[in-house]
Scaffold this active site. Structure first.
Site, PDB file in Angstrom:
ATOM      1  CD  GLN A 112      -2.196   8.840   1.339  1.00  0.00           C
ATOM      2  OE1 GLN A 112      -1.844   9.988   1.585  1.00  0.00           O
ATOM      3  NE2 GLN A 112      -3.457   8.504   1.090  1.00  0.00           N
ATOM      4  NE  ARG A 144      -2.606  12.150  -1.916  1.00  0.00           N
ATOM      5  CZ  ARG A 144      -2.301  13.052  -0.990  1.00  0.00           C
ATOM      6  NH1 ARG A 144      -2.025  12.666   0.240  1.00  0.00           N
ATOM      7  NH2 ARG A 144      -2.280  14.343  -1.304  1.00  0.00           N
ATOM      8  CG  LEU A 172       4.465  15.899  -1.507  1.00  0.00           C
ATOM      9  CD1 LEU A 172       3.989  14.483  -1.736  1.00  0.00           C
ATOM     10  CD2 LEU A 172       3.653  16.572  -0.402  1.00  0.00           C
ATOM     11  NE  ARG A 223      -3.704  12.390   4.326  1.00  0.00           N
ATOM     12  CZ  ARG A 223      -3.254  13.248   3.409  1.00  0.00           C
ATOM     13  NH1 ARG A 223      -4.080  14.102   2.819  1.00  0.00           N
ATOM     14  NH2 ARG A 223      -1.981  13.234   3.051  1.00  0.00           N
ATOM     15  CD  GLU A 262      -3.999  13.926  -4.972  1.00  0.00           C
ATOM     16  OE1 GLU A 262      -5.155  13.647  -5.335  1.00  0.00           O
ATOM     17  OE2 GLU A 262      -3.501  13.524  -3.893  1.00  0.00           O
ATOM     18  CG  HIS A 297       2.414  11.532   2.041  1.00  0.00           C
ATOM     19  ND1 HIS A 297       3.151  12.692   2.162  1.00  0.00           N
ATOM     20  CD2 HIS A 297       1.121  11.930   1.872  1.00  0.00           C
ATOM     21  CE1 HIS A 297       2.347  13.743   2.066  1.00  0.00           C
ATOM     22  NE2 HIS A 297       1.112  13.304   1.912  1.00  0.00           N
ATOM     23  CG  HIS A 350       2.156  11.719  -2.231  1.00  0.00           C
ATOM     24  ND1 HIS A 350       2.395  11.980  -3.563  1.00  0.00           N
ATOM     25  CD2 HIS A 350       1.267  12.666  -1.823  1.00  0.00           C
ATOM     26  CE1 HIS A 350       1.684  13.027  -3.936  1.00  0.00           C
ATOM     27  NE2 HIS A 350       0.987  13.461  -2.904  1.00  0.00           N
ATOM     28  CG  PHE A 392      -6.440  17.285  -4.642  1.00  0.00           C
ATOM     29  CD1 PHE A 392      -5.928  18.225  -5.518  1.00  0.00           C
ATOM     30  CD2 PHE A 392      -5.749  17.059  -3.459  1.00  0.00           C
ATOM     31  CE1 PHE A 392      -4.755  18.917  -5.239  1.00  0.00           C
ATOM     32  CE2 PHE A 392      -4.584  17.732  -3.163  1.00  0.00           C
ATOM     33  CZ  PHE A 392      -4.079  18.662  -4.050  1.00  0.00           C
TER      34      PHE A 392
END
Length: 543
Positions: free
Chosen positions: A230, A280, A246, A378, A249, A344, A232, A118
């Protein structure tokens, strides 16, 4: 009057997503526990929607030190180091709890948990169940809830905290028919999730309206870093009815690449080392820049492409993504997806200690409603871990709280709420009209790129909207009026925090400020907001 019903318990947990369920399970070991859910237990909130995975150090050549380093660097060093250390240290054991309770995560041939890469991480440490990881977790947690001595009150909202002086003594509730109620408690846990529904395009479910931030703030709790929103990088933009949904990821973790309308793999310009697996905040800004500079797709996004991967691999590792896009007439095995950033996750929230205590006696918090763990950005995979690590800590702390000798004037509290509802019943503006203008304003002026002028324009708009009185044409609409009031509170906190933070850091970018420092040696710490005032911490430069 409506609301005569008063329930009493040792621990009240508000919110039934991943964090709330984990907190209730832990609290129930110590005394009578009530789990209050705005929706149905496990059906609302973001955990059930989470697709990507759960970060945990499980491999011998990985370490919690590396995970901590990635988390702090990814969070632009705004994280509370103690909270980040707890997250990375305890997430493996909380993952093992889930596995012991029956969660089925993907495994390798030797039956060890499979872990995918990730963004922003030096190691493949994201455990997953295909691309339905959160759903698997919630299925497990709700099964445990059903078998635990926990009273569930569903489809009922906490509209305010019940106060005994400065001590939190439970909550005032509102059911779907507009009836008031009261739950008194020795200890209360807020686990209400996120609040990005105040933006025009958001991945959050309908319950992501920031209720916990707002009721905590109104009660006097301190919140930190609310400006850190955040976006996304990959929300769907086409077809139109998929907008904002969404795109996990995990798609990039499995090898998906981002391309602009010229066919360029444009992340080479922004982070040539990590490419699509940058953090991100970086990927979101990169996509937004490509679009703003005229290299976007036909429908205002960029392309996320997995067509170079074997079809059977897509079918096995990304089954939900494949199914969702097939419903929209797009076969991701042979066609690229069109994506753009979408609101997000809030990294800011209620200030907590390592034991998940807020600044108010009797009140604890866990999950996305808290601040400090993730700093200014995050890492993907850290949120699901957060729900379990701090859900357990919040439930345990609340469960161990002493029995309180409460002297709450419940009648006075109910009279105050009834007066509020009378005002809504004779209000001036439908709540959906207020929400629509709020969402557009936040998207236009408090999004990925911010300026003082734009933020002040948004602040003025929010102030004007807060002076309107939401109108409830029926008692069933009272909940909607409460919700839009909370959304306005959350939006104002985001804007005020963004005006306080005169720097670019993580997810917060002020294009009107030139700075000569990096996040590691920033002169600024947390923004702090409460009823007693607002401020930003300052500290000595380290370089």
């Amino acid at each position: 009057m409506p609301g005569d019903h008063v329930a009493d318990c040792h621990v009240l947990v508000i919110g039934s997503g991943g964090a709330g369920c984990r907190a209730a399970l832990e609290a129930s070991r110590y005394g009578e526990t009530v789990l209050l859910s705005r929706t149905l237990t496990g059906k609302g909130g973001c955990t059930v929607m989470a697709e990507g995975g759960y970060n945990a150090v499980l491999a011998e050549d990985d370490s919690t030190g590396l995970h901590f380093e990635d988390t702090m660097r990814g969070g632009a060093y705004l994280n509370d180091p103690d909270l980040a250390e707890i997250l990375v240290t305890e997430s493996p054991d909380r993952f093992r709890d889930l596995a012991a309770w029956g969660s089925v995560f993907d495994v390798e041939e030797d039956c060890v948990p499979a872990q995918r890469p990730f963004g922003g991480q030096q190691f493949n440490r994201t455990c997953y169940a295909g691309d339905r990881s959160g759903h698997e977790m919630i299925a497990t947690l709700t099964e445990q809830i059903r078998n635990a001595p926990i009273e569930q009150i569903q489809e009922t909202s906490a509209i305010d905290l019940l106060m005994d002086g400065r001590r939190v003594a439970g909550a005032i509730t509102l059911d779907g028919d507009g009836n008031l109620g009261v739950i008194t408690a020795d200890a209360t846990v807020i686990a209400t999730g996120g609040g990005t529904r105040c933006y025009n395009i958001s991945t959050n479910c309908a319950a992501g309206t920031g209720d916990g931030f707002a009721i905590g703030y109104r009660a006097g709790a301190a919140l930190i870093d609310m400006e850190m929103v955040q976006f996304h990088p990959t929300g769907a933009v086409y077809p139109p009815d998929s907008r904002g949904r969404l795109i996990t990821e995990a798609v990039r973790g499995e090898g998906g690449v981002l391309k602009n309308s010229l066919g360029e793999r444009f992340m080479e310009r922004y982070d040539p080392e990590r490419m699509e697996l940058s953090t991100r905040d970086v990927v979101s800004r990169s996509i937004a820049t490509e679009i703003l500079e005229g290299r976007g797709s036909e429908h205002g996004g960029v392309y996320l492409d997995v067509t170079h991967l074997p079809a059977d691999e897509i079918e096995r590792r990304l089954p939900i993504m494949l199914e969702q896009f097939l419903q929209f007439g797009v076969d991701i095995r042979v066609q690229p997806m069109e994506v753009a950033p979408t609101a997000h996750h809030l990294m800011g929230g209620l200030k907590i200690t390592p034991d998940a205590a807020t600044t108010l006696p009797g009140l604890y918090a866990c999950g996305e409603v808290t601040g400090g763990i993730h700093g200014a950005n995050r890492l993907g995979g850290n949120a699901l871990a957060d729900t379990q690590v701090f859900g357990k800590r919040a439930g345990e702390s609340a469960g161990k709280a002493p029995v309180a000798a409460l002297s709450v004037d419940i009648d006075k509290a109910l009279v105050r709420e009834a007066a509020r509802f009378d005002a809504y019943c004779s209000g001036t503006t439908p709540p959906h009209v207020i929400a629509r203008e709020l969402k557009r304003t936040m998207w236009d002026h408090a999004g990925i790129f911010r300026t003082e002028a734009g933020l002040k324009e948004a602040e003025a708009t929010v102030s004007r909207l807060q002076n309107l009185v939401p109108k409830a044409t029926t008692r069933r609409m009272l909940s909607e009026c409460c919700t839009v009031t909370n959304m306005l509170t959350v939006a104002r906190l985001i804007i005020q925090g963004a005006l306080l933070r005169k720097e670019s850091r993580g997810a917060h970018v002020r294009t009107d400020i030139i700075q000569n420092w990096t996040p590691a040696d920033s002169p600024f710490g947390h923004t702090v907001q409460s009823l007693s005032g607002t401020a930003i911490e300052t500290q000595e430069r380290t370089a």
